[in-house]
Design a protein around this motif. Structure first.
Motif, PDB file in Angstrom:
ATOM      1  N   THR B  57      -3.207 -29.528 -11.132  1.00  0.00           N
ATOM      2  CA  THR B  57      -3.283 -30.649 -10.199  1.00  0.00           C
ATOM      3  C   THR B  57      -2.257 -30.434  -9.093  1.00  0.00           C
ATOM      4  OG1 THR B  57      -3.336 -33.035 -10.022  1.00  0.00           O
ATOM      5  CG2 THR B  57      -1.714 -32.125 -11.509  1.00  0.00           C
ATOM      6  N   ALA B  58      -2.083 -31.429  -8.259  1.00  0.00           N
ATOM      7  CA  ALA B  58      -1.143 -31.312  -7.151  1.00  0.00           C
ATOM      8  C   ALA B  58      -0.535 -32.675  -6.888  1.00  0.00           C
ATOM      9  CB  ALA B  58      -1.868 -30.815  -5.903  1.00  0.00           C
ATOM     10  N   PHE B  59       0.583 -32.675  -6.185  1.00  0.00           N
ATOM     11  CA  PHE B  59       1.157 -33.946  -5.746  1.00  0.00           C
ATOM     12  C   PHE B  59       1.834 -33.737  -4.408  1.00  0.00           C
ATOM     13  CE2 PHE B  59       4.490 -31.957  -8.254  1.00  0.00           C
ATOM     14  CZ  PHE B  59       5.635 -32.173  -7.504  1.00  0.00           C
ATOM     15  N   GLU B  60       1.943 -34.813  -3.648  1.00  0.00           N
ATOM     16  CA  GLU B  60       2.599 -34.707  -2.359  1.00  0.00           C
ATOM     17  C   GLU B  60       4.087 -34.910  -2.565  1.00  0.00           C
ATOM     18  OE1 GLU B  60       0.364 -36.469   0.657  1.00  0.00           O
ATOM     19  OE2 GLU B  60       1.977 -36.467   2.127  1.00  0.00           O
ATOM     20  N   ARG B  61       4.904 -34.059  -1.912  1.00  0.00           N
ATOM     21  CA  ARG B  61       6.352 -34.173  -2.114  1.00  0.00           C
ATOM     22  C   ARG B  61       6.888 -35.415  -1.398  1.00  0.00           C
ATOM     23  NH1 ARG B  61       5.890 -28.688  -1.551  1.00  0.00           N
ATOM     24  NH2 ARG B  61       6.609 -28.642   0.591  1.00  0.00           N
ATOM     25  N   MET B  62       7.998 -35.940  -1.936  1.00  0.00           N
ATOM     26  CA  MET B  62       8.520 -37.207  -1.405  1.00  0.00           C
ATOM     27  C   MET B  62       9.458 -36.986  -0.237  1.00  0.00           C
ATOM     28  SD  MET B  62       9.518 -38.077  -5.163  1.00  0.00           S
ATOM     29  CE  MET B  62       8.323 -37.669  -6.387  1.00  0.00           C
ATOM     30  N   VAL B  70       0.580 -27.885  -9.362  1.00  0.00           N
ATOM     31  CA  VAL B  70       1.145 -27.852 -10.704  1.00  0.00           C
ATOM     32  C   VAL B  70       0.123 -27.233 -11.642  1.00  0.00           C
ATOM     33  CG1 VAL B  70       2.281 -29.183 -12.484  1.00  0.00           C
ATOM     34  CG2 VAL B  70       2.197 -30.072 -10.185  1.00  0.00           C
ATOM     35  N   PHE B  85       5.081 -24.460 -10.842  1.00  0.00           N
ATOM     36  CA  PHE B  85       5.031 -25.209  -9.584  1.00  0.00           C
ATOM     37  C   PHE B  85       4.841 -24.244  -8.425  1.00  0.00           C
ATOM     38  CE2 PHE B  85       7.664 -27.933 -12.322  1.00  0.00           C
ATOM     39  CZ  PHE B  85       6.949 -29.109 -12.221  1.00  0.00           C
ATOM     40  N   MET B 115      -9.236 -33.547  -3.009  1.00  0.00           N
ATOM     41  CA  MET B 115      -8.305 -34.664  -2.904  1.00  0.00           C
ATOM     42  C   MET B 115      -7.118 -34.379  -1.978  1.00  0.00           C
ATOM     43  SD  MET B 115      -9.616 -36.977  -4.653  1.00  0.00           S
ATOM     44  CE  MET B 115     -11.092 -37.027  -5.643  1.00  0.00           C
ATOM     45  N   PHE B 116      -6.735 -33.089  -1.845  1.00  0.00           N
ATOM     46  CA  PHE B 116      -5.526 -32.770  -1.073  1.00  0.00           C
ATOM     47  C   PHE B 116      -5.774 -31.834   0.111  1.00  0.00           C
ATOM     48  CE2 PHE B 116      -3.800 -34.182  -5.064  1.00  0.00           C
ATOM     49  CZ  PHE B 116      -2.686 -34.890  -4.685  1.00  0.00           C
ATOM     50  N   PRO B 139      -8.317 -38.022   0.265  1.00  0.00           N
ATOM     51  CA  PRO B 139      -7.843 -39.358  -0.102  1.00  0.00           C
ATOM     52  C   PRO B 139      -6.512 -39.423  -0.845  1.00  0.00           C
ATOM     53  CG  PRO B 139      -9.786 -38.759  -1.351  1.00  0.00           C
ATOM     54  CD  PRO B 139      -9.631 -37.725  -0.309  1.00  0.00           C
ATOM     55  N   LEU B 140      -6.124 -38.369  -1.579  1.00  0.00           N
ATOM     56  CA  LEU B 140      -4.872 -38.508  -2.326  1.00  0.00           C
ATOM     57  C   LEU B 140      -3.645 -38.131  -1.493  1.00  0.00           C
ATOM     58  CD1 LEU B 140      -5.680 -37.528  -6.006  1.00  0.00           C
ATOM     59  CD2 LEU B 140      -5.205 -39.761  -5.058  1.00  0.00           C
ATOM     60  N   ARG B 141      -3.852 -37.753  -0.218  1.00  0.00           N
ATOM     61  CA  ARG B 141      -2.703 -37.566   0.666  1.00  0.00           C
ATOM     62  C   ARG B 141      -2.133 -38.942   1.017  1.00  0.00           C
ATOM     63  NH1 ARG B 141      -1.937 -32.620   2.947  1.00  0.00           N
ATOM     64  NH2 ARG B 141       0.123 -33.557   3.148  1.00  0.00           N
ATOM     65  N   LYS B 142      -0.813 -38.972   1.241  1.00  0.00           N
ATOM     66  CA  LYS B 142      -0.188 -40.270   1.474  1.00  0.00           C
ATOM     67  C   LYS B 142      -0.556 -40.837   2.851  1.00  0.00           C
ATOM     68  CE  LYS B 142       1.957 -40.675  -2.422  1.00  0.00           C
ATOM     69  NZ  LYS B 142       1.732 -41.754  -3.372  1.00  0.00           N
ATOM     70  N   PHE B 144      -3.476 -41.116   3.902  1.00  0.00           N
ATOM     71  CA  PHE B 144      -4.702 -41.888   3.719  1.00  0.00           C
ATOM     72  C   PHE B 144      -4.300 -43.225   3.111  1.00  0.00           C
ATOM     73  CE2 PHE B 144      -8.376 -43.342   1.301  1.00  0.00           C
ATOM     74  CZ  PHE B 144      -9.389 -43.208   2.226  1.00  0.00           C
TER      75      PHE B 144
END
Lengths: 382, 199
Positions: B57-62, B70, B85, B115-116, B139-142, B144
């Protein structure tokens, strides 16, 4: 059947039938897709040569929605993902939150969770059994399955108040304690249930037509199953002894005695047998819970609005469909909401292998193979 | 489920180009231009035995712009899991596809792309998986924003635009098919089979 043998069978079938390749559209409104799945199958005569699944008809953006909800508000939302085993989906959120808050869950609460989850597993497998037999053309098993599933659902209704979407498992424990009435009924059920499974086996497992339909169909070898990251009965049906309840223990499972159901067949029959065995093992666990449910509180002291510390976690549990994972990140200390929550859906990962499993088999076998994966479209599309 | 010392050392040997390797939490960080050979080596080595891509999966860094991929890879025989990572910067959201190493990466990479917007080079079927092919957002980008007031603004115009795109895409799809059917019409064998299909 090894993959080499399987390929030669495929070649032989294609060679002997010189027909033009046709495209069959299957779904999204077909009852045996168990929801809204569309498969675009290419067939040479009756033999499948390629399958392109089209997903997303039930996509509700759960992961995005969770980012704007508090942890407790997220649980009912997650329940609706895999609606046939929502206890597990509630548990995954609770487990992630507990890891990032260090809430100590009382022993009794963990035992009640195991009872709730194993009851849910039986209900889910029963529904699978009924609909799978229906897919193969046997309509009476569905009635047997629903008769007994009703028993389980009544029990779950007693503890949670709901019949399908429970919202029962919470961070710190469970929402309400079990009553003596429930324990009495649970004991009655655990005694009633094993003869029921014997009845199913008598009705279906030994049936010659059934055996013919499911043996040596949808073969996926041990190595390929691991490479596809299949999980749950799909993986254990291919001879891999991997059950997260035993290999990566969580909740109160280490305190229970049970065996992982493993079959070497690698085919639809093997997956069928694994699920039948799992129901017996779940019943065995419920029996132990009836005898030895510890005293204590059913929940830890948890604030109304749970706050997590900054961090990242990947928790995984054994749902009826396989490895259900929750990957959660929080962006600050005292976080009220997750920054990112990813649900690793077992149906999604298992469905990915459908093309490899169905190639070279008949169109009618594709239905049996799809049934043996036990997909829930809410889980696939999220 | 911490790693044994032998496994930790073996991973350090096998992946010398890693940005960092934390043996205690079993976390490996790679650069965005890693080669898939790393994963093939970790998969085939009998000590690491990381054959099971359980989650991708993936996540946007803060703190900064960008997406981090990931990978959770496990060994079913040694019962250990390594988290990999891969931080990507905003202007280079592209990595090598792991599909040749793990079949399981196929759909999970498509989901991350969906999603990203991260692109996977060498993916056999690089399309969106859950959303419509013609969508122009991830859509899962911040960026959006989940707000009806924002999302439903100019909905009519955007729907018309989307419809145009879908029509254009379907026309393009129909074109090569029509061309090939003209070609095949000249040979009598495929002509017969066409008839059979029509019947």
């Amino acid at each position: 059947m090894s993959s080499i043998e399987k390929n030669s069978v495929l070649e032989r079938r294609i060679d002997s039938l010189l027909t033009d390749e046709i495209t069959i559209n299957f779904g999204p409104q077909h009852p045996s897709t168990h929801g809204v799945l569309r498969l675009e199958a290419k067939a040479s005569g009756e033999v499948i040569t390629a399958i392109t699944p089209h997903l997303g008809y039930l996509h509700r953006g759960v992961e995005k929605n969770l980012e704007s909800k508090e942890f407790l508000q997220g649980i009912p939302l997650l329940d609706r993902c895999d609606y046939l085993s929502s206890m597990f989906n509630s548990y995954i959120m609770a487990a992630c939150v507990e890891e990032l808050t260090e809430i100590e869950v009382p022993r009794r609460a963990e035992w009640i969770r195991v009872v709730a989850m194993e009851l849910n597993r039986i209900a889910s497998h029963l529904l699978w059994w009924g609909t799978f037999c229906l897919d193969l053309g046997a309509s009476s098993p569905l009635l047997y399955a629903f008769r007994d599933r009703e028993d389980v659902i009544d029990l779950l209704e007693l503890i949670s108040g709901a019949r399908l979407l429970y919202n029962y498992i919470r961070p710190g424990g469970v929402r309400g304690d079990v009553t003596p009435e429930f324990m009495k009924k649970l004991e009655g059920f655990t005694n009633r249930f094993p003869p029921y499974i014997d009845e199913y086996e008598e009705l279906v497992t030994g049936n010659a037509i059934f055996i013919e339909r499911v043996t040596n169909v949808g073969v996926i070898s041990k190595e390929r199953a691991v490479n596809w990251a299949l999980s749950g009965p799909m993986l254990r049906g291919s001879g891999v002894n991997w059950d997260l309840r035993i290999n990566e223990p969580y909740s109160a499972y280490p305190e229970f005695t049970f065996d992982a159901a493993v079959e070497e067949g690698c085919d639809v029959m093997a997956r069928y047998r694994v699920r039948m065995m799992e129901m017996r093992q779940s019943n065995r666990m419920l029996k132990q819970a009836v005898e030895g449910l510890p005293e204590g509180s059913h929940t830890a002291k948890v604030p109304t609005s749970v706050r997590c510390k900054k961090g990242m976690t990947y928790r995984r549990i054994e749902s009826p469909r396989g490895e259900l994972g929750g990957f959660m990140i929080t962006d600050q200390d005292k976080a009220k909401k997750p920054w990112r929550f990813h649900l690793r859906a077992p149906s999604f990962a298992n469905l990915a292998a459908i093309e490899e499993m169905s190639k070279g088999y008949m169109v009618a076998d594709m239905i049996a193979i799809l049934g043996s994966i036990d997909i829930v479209l809410g889980d696939v599309d999220r | 489920m911490s790693l044994s010392e032998e496994t930790a050392n073996r991973i350090r040997e096998l992946v010398p180009e890693a940005e960092s390797w934390d043996a205690e939490s079993a976390e490996l960080t790679l650069k965005g231009d890693f080669s898939t050979g790393i994963f093939a080596a970790l998969r085939d080595d009998p000590i690491t035995d990381l054959k099971y891509l359980r989650n991708l999966t993936a996540f946007e860094r803060m703190d900064e712009q960008g997406v981090t991929l990931v990978y959770h890879i496990a060994s079913l025989t040694h019962n250990h899991t390594v988290t990999v990572f891969v931080p990507l910067s905003e202007d280079a959201l592209v990595v090598q596809s792991l599909t040749p190493v793990f079949s399981a990466a196929n759909w999970q990479e498509r989901e991350v792309y969906d999603m990203f917007g991260v692109r996977f080079e060498g993916h056999p079927d690089h399309r969106r998986i859950l959303l419509e092919d013609t969508f122009d957002f991830y859509p899962l980008r911040k960026n959006f924003i989940l707000d009806p007031a924002v999302n439903l603004r100019n909905i009519k115009e955007r729907e018309d635009e989307m419809l145009k795109k879908i029509l254009a895409a379907s026309e393009e799809k129909a074109k090569p098919a029509a061309a090939s059917s003209e070609k095949s019409a000249s040979s009598s064998k495929s002509d017969d089979s066409k008839k059979g299909e029509a019947e």
